[in-house]
Write an enzyme that holds these catalytic residues in place. Structure first.
Site, PDB file in Angstrom:
ATOM      1  N   TYR A  70     -15.795  26.631  14.670  1.00  0.00           N
ATOM      2  CA  TYR A  70     -15.524  25.643  13.631  1.00  0.00           C
ATOM      3  C   TYR A  70     -14.100  25.100  13.638  1.00  0.00           C
ATOM      4  O   TYR A  70     -13.136  25.865  13.679  1.00  0.00           O
ATOM      5  CB  TYR A  70     -15.801  26.267  12.252  1.00  0.00           C
TER       6      TYR A  70
ATOM      7  N   CYS B 236      -6.333  17.907   0.145  1.00  0.00           N
ATOM      8  CA  CYS B 236      -5.583  17.401  -1.007  1.00  0.00           C
ATOM      9  C   CYS B 236      -5.254  15.917  -0.881  1.00  0.00           C
ATOM     10  O   CYS B 236      -4.384  15.407  -1.584  1.00  0.00           O
ATOM     11  CB  CYS B 236      -4.300  18.203  -1.206  1.00  0.00           C
TER      12      CYS B 236
HETATM   13  P1  GTP Z   1      -7.391  18.313   5.525  1.00  0.00           P
HETATM   14  O1  GTP Z   1      -8.169  17.507   6.505  1.00  0.00           O
HETATM   15  O2  GTP Z   1      -8.091  19.556   5.116  1.00  0.00           O
HETATM   16  O3  GTP Z   1      -6.001  18.606   5.987  1.00  0.00           O
HETATM   17  O4  GTP Z   1      -7.359  17.508   4.123  1.00  0.00           O
HETATM   18  P2  GTP Z   1      -6.790  16.122   3.601  1.00  0.00           P
HETATM   19  O5  GTP Z   1      -5.488  16.390   2.928  1.00  0.00           O
HETATM   20  O6  GTP Z   1      -6.840  15.075   4.645  1.00  0.00           O
HETATM   21  O7  GTP Z   1      -7.832  15.761   2.437  1.00  0.00           O
HETATM   22  P3  GTP Z   1      -8.730  14.475   2.124  1.00  0.00           P
HETATM   23  O8  GTP Z   1      -7.975  13.189   2.151  1.00  0.00           O
HETATM   24  O9  GTP Z   1      -9.897  14.507   3.015  1.00  0.00           O
HETATM   25  O10 GTP Z   1      -9.149  14.739   0.594  1.00  0.00           O
HETATM   26  C1  GTP Z   1      -9.960  15.760   0.202  1.00  0.00           C
HETATM   27  C2  GTP Z   1     -10.464  15.609  -1.212  1.00  0.00           C
HETATM   28  O11 GTP Z   1      -9.478  15.087  -2.108  1.00  0.00           O
HETATM   29  C3  GTP Z   1     -11.673  14.676  -1.314  1.00  0.00           C
HETATM   30  O12 GTP Z   1     -12.662  15.305  -2.081  1.00  0.00           O
HETATM   31  C4  GTP Z   1     -11.123  13.453  -2.013  1.00  0.00           C
HETATM   32  O13 GTP Z   1     -12.124  12.789  -2.748  1.00  0.00           O
HETATM   33  C5  GTP Z   1     -10.008  14.033  -2.895  1.00  0.00           C
HETATM   34  N1  GTP Z   1      -8.934  13.040  -3.157  1.00  0.00           N
HETATM   35  C6  GTP Z   1      -8.217  12.355  -2.233  1.00  0.00           C
HETATM   36  N2  GTP Z   1      -7.325  11.506  -2.827  1.00  0.00           N
HETATM   37  C7  GTP Z   1      -7.472  11.673  -4.157  1.00  0.00           C
HETATM   38  C8  GTP Z   1      -6.829  11.087  -5.312  1.00  0.00           C
HETATM   39  O14 GTP Z   1      -5.946  10.244  -5.214  1.00  0.00           O
HETATM   40  N3  GTP Z   1      -7.248  11.529  -6.540  1.00  0.00           N
HETATM   41  C9  GTP Z   1      -8.222  12.468  -6.673  1.00  0.00           C
HETATM   42  N4  GTP Z   1      -8.567  12.830  -7.906  1.00  0.00           N
HETATM   43  N5  GTP Z   1      -8.859  13.027  -5.620  1.00  0.00           N
HETATM   44  C10 GTP Z   1      -8.490  12.650  -4.386  1.00  0.00           C
HETATM   45  C1  SPV Z   2      -7.168  21.688   7.339  1.00  0.00           C
HETATM   46  O1  SPV Z   2      -7.791  22.624   6.834  1.00  0.00           O
HETATM   47  O2  SPV Z   2      -5.988  21.419   7.003  1.00  0.00           O
HETATM   48  C2  SPV Z   2      -7.820  20.831   8.336  1.00  0.00           C
HETATM   49  C3  SPV Z   2      -9.116  21.259   8.872  1.00  0.00           C
HETATM   50  O3  SPV Z   2      -7.247  19.817   8.720  1.00  0.00           O
HETATM   51  S1  SPV Z   2      -9.006  22.480  10.122  1.00  0.00           S
HETATM   52  O4  SPV Z   2      -8.639  21.801  11.365  1.00  0.00           O
HETATM   53  O5  SPV Z   2     -10.334  23.099  10.259  1.00  0.00           O
HETATM   54  O6  SPV Z   2      -8.010  23.461   9.756  1.00  0.00           O
END
Ligand code: GTP
Ligand code: SPV
Ligand code: MN
Length: 582
Positions: free
Chosen positions: A198, A251
């Site tokens: 994964y 986040c």
């Molecule tokens: P990784 O890939 O794990 O590193 O995560 P990431 O930081 O790229 O997270 P991503 O943008 O995919 O967001 C994950 C979650 O946060 C989703 O469920 C979104 O809907 C929520 N989210 C993103 N931006 C916002 C925002 O501005 N407000 C709220 N309330 N939720 C948000």
């Molecule tokens: C994270 O968890 O911050 C990701 C997904 O971007 S993974 O590459 O699975 O860690």
């Protein structure tokens, strides 16, 4: 295909000797190779095809239900001196780690094909890029690496020219969590991962190489490898500012990196450089510049819809691999908050039944090439990277942290980053929603002692007088009923505007003990349905709560003992003193 590089050929031979595969395949990264592997995985059930009319070239993979996220408790940094790994990492002595993990690799590839996957993190012609070779027995890893990295012939040519590369050995093993280990040997530039297929556990170019190993190398070589998105914000006058934001997993990095300006900001444009990792270096003029080592996205699926993120929603309608989402009766992928369609099957392939939980796993993911993204910036290919105006830290905090604030200077900004805390998410196995310290969003990803890492961050202050300004954001403040106070998503552009205006010195701010806060009215709320009281709550601080927070940060910093830079503790004490005086 084989290689002219003896050290690579020798390593491949040794691994084959240990793991005993049925065949060896050197990956060339071609489309034909991708299609062949897809065909093979469709035949053996590793992938299933999705509705070809509405989701052309999209496939679904369901992982083992025991193998759905990162496993921090099984992830180790194996340096000769335990203190070099630091209290922020699990540690094992290198000799012991090799012995334990090699025992699991013995015969692990019997009956399987061993894939040799040369890849380059960063543009092929960039001096800041770094290469690696992953050996894996998973064809799913190969196709993901093709979408996520510059993989194949060109990378191999660079490796053969340079002679050195990061060695990543991976096998899915038997997928038993008892026989799963993700081991890093930064001193040897090598990784050994077994027992998971994964995400970051298996796609070794991503977290293992581009963050854990690269952060270690970056400290030795004077640059930074960070868990940051890179985004360009173009104003109506056509000027673009680039910012790099570190937010913990799930986040909002992917969302922010490909934000769609709301109707009120129709003449603004957003350009995506990267959504997860940034490599930052100072150029000859002292300007901090960033490249994205990746060339694809492994993004969180749930919550993606045409309102929250239309770019992402459209981008995953073709040429995408889905992992652990549900399906409709029409064989389209389905997830919570998709807002269209109904689930017929869940992420374990069962008939959908709400009593079994969500249809899509909360950490279900899409994999796509960055070129699928409608807001993709061609500067992501620029070998010299883009100039960074602001560094932004943030987290998921129901309370306490305001919508946005600016640090007083670089040193204080390093404290702001070191003090980041966030509620845990489904991206790691374990409890969700618990606040924990996640300095610079790097808790799971820093390949060495955080105390040394903070010293490295602080050292940039002496190397340039043109460093970016440092900010902190929080999109996740809630009211008593658990409703988000800030609309988020596209509307976050309003906060980015304030950040850029601060960088250009075009807007004043309120100085407080924790940093500069926006003055009332300085965050544009035109056409936004938000009350003055809510804006006030989002842009003010509670002194008592912050005193408690700063004490907790002080205690956390102290847990790093003698290696903690005194300058960082002094910054923390300064904030405490100012809070007490206020
Ligand atoms: P990784 O890939 O794990 O590193 O995560 P990431 O930081 O790229 O997270 P991503 O943008 O995919 O967001 C994950 C979650 O946060 C989703 O469920 C979104 O809907 C929520 N989210 C993103 N931006 C916002 C925002 O501005 N407000 C709220 N309330 N939720 C948000
Ligand atoms: C994270 O968890 O911050 C990701 C997904 O971007 S993974 O590459 O699975 O860690
Ligand atoms: Mn991430």
């Amino acid at each position: 295909m084989t290689t002219t590089l003896d050290s690579l050929q020798q390593w491949v031979n040794e691994v084959a000797e240990l793991t005993d595969p049925a065949a060896i395949h050197w990956c060339d990264g071609s489309d034909a190779e991708y299609q062949d592997l897809v065909k093979q995985m469709l035949a053996d059930g590793t992938l299933s095809a999705l509705n070809d009319e509405n989701y052309p070239n999209c496939y679904l993979h369901l992982s083992d239900p025991n193998d759905v996220a990162r496993v921090e408790h099984l992830t180790f940094v194996c340096t000769s001196d335990e203190d070099d790994a630091g209290p922020n990492n699990n540690w094992m002595a290198p000799a012991e780690a090799h012995e334990k993990v090699d025992a699991l690799f013995e015969g692990a590839m019997q009956g399987r094909t061993m894939y040799v996957i040369p890849y380059c993190m960063g543009p092929i012609d960039s001096p800041f890029s770094r290469c690696g070779v992953e050996i894996s027995d998973s064809p799913y890893v190969v196709v993901n690496m093709k979408l996520m990295t510059r993989m194949g012939t060109a990378a191999l040519a660079r490796i053969e020219g340079e002679g050195d590369f990061v060695k990543g050995l991976h096998s899915t093993g038997d997928l038993s969590p008892d026989r799963r280990m993700i081991m890093h040997f930064p001193e040897e530039l090598s990784i050994k991962s077994i027992g998971s297929g994964y995400g970051g556990n298996a796609l070794l170019g991503k977290k293992c190489h581009a963050l854990r190993i690269a952060s270690y190398q970056a400290r030795q070589e004077g640059w930074l490898a960070e868990h940051m998105l890179i985004v360009g914000i173009e104003n109506p006058e056509g000027e673009t500012h680039y910012i790099a934001c570190a937010l913990p997993s799930a986040c909002g990095k992917t969302n922010l990196a490909m934000l769609i300006p709301p109707d009120s900001h129709a003449d603004w444009k957003i350009w995506t450089l990267g959504d997860d990792i940034a490599w930052l270096h100072l150029d000859d003029e002292g300007q901090l510049r960033a490249i994205n080592p990746e060339s694809g996205y492994f993004g969180v699926v749930p919550g993606t819809n045409s309102k929250t993120n239309k770019n992402a929603f459209d981008m995953i309608k073709h040429d995408a691999i889905y992992t652990n989402v549900g399906r409709t009766s029409n064989n389209e992928p389905w997830w919570e908050d998709k807002k269209v369609g109904e689930p017929a099957f869940d992420w374990q392939g069962r008939d959908y039944d709400a009593s079994n939980g969500p249809a899509a796993h909360p950490n279900s993911r899409f994999t796509v090439a960055a070129s699928n993204n409608p807001s993709y910036s061609s500067l992501a290919e620029a070998p010299e990277g883009v100039p960074i105006s602001a560094i932004v830290f943030g987290g998921r905090r129901k309370e306490l942290a305001p919508l946005v604030y600016q640090s007083k200077d670089w040193k204080h900004g390093v404290l702001v980053g070191a003090g980041v805390a966030s509620e845990t998410t489904a991206a790691n196995v374990g409890e969700v929603g618990v606040v924990r310290r996640d300095p610079m969003a790097m808790k799971p990803f820093c390949g060495y002692n955080f105390a040394d890492y903070w010293a490295h961050w602080l050292s940039f202050d002496e190397r340039s007088d043109k460093l970016p300004k440092i900010f902190h954001i929080n999109w996740f403040r809630q009211d008593k009923e658990g409703k988000f106070l800030w609309p988020g998503f596209g509307e976050n552009l309003r906060v980015l505007r304030w950040i850029i205006e601060r960088c250009e010195g075009r807007v004043d701010a309120i100085e407080t003990a924790i940093g500069y806060l926006p003055k009332s009215g300085d965050i544009d709320t035109t056409q936004l349905d938000i009350s003055d009281e809510t804006m006030q709550a989002l842009t003010s601080i509670d002194k008592a709560q912050w005193l408690e927070e700063m004490d907790a940060i002080g205690e956390y910093l102290d847990s790093y003992g003698d290696r903690l830079p005194a300058a960082l503790k002094a910054e923390q004490q300064k904030v405490v003193d100012q809070l007490n005086q206020a």
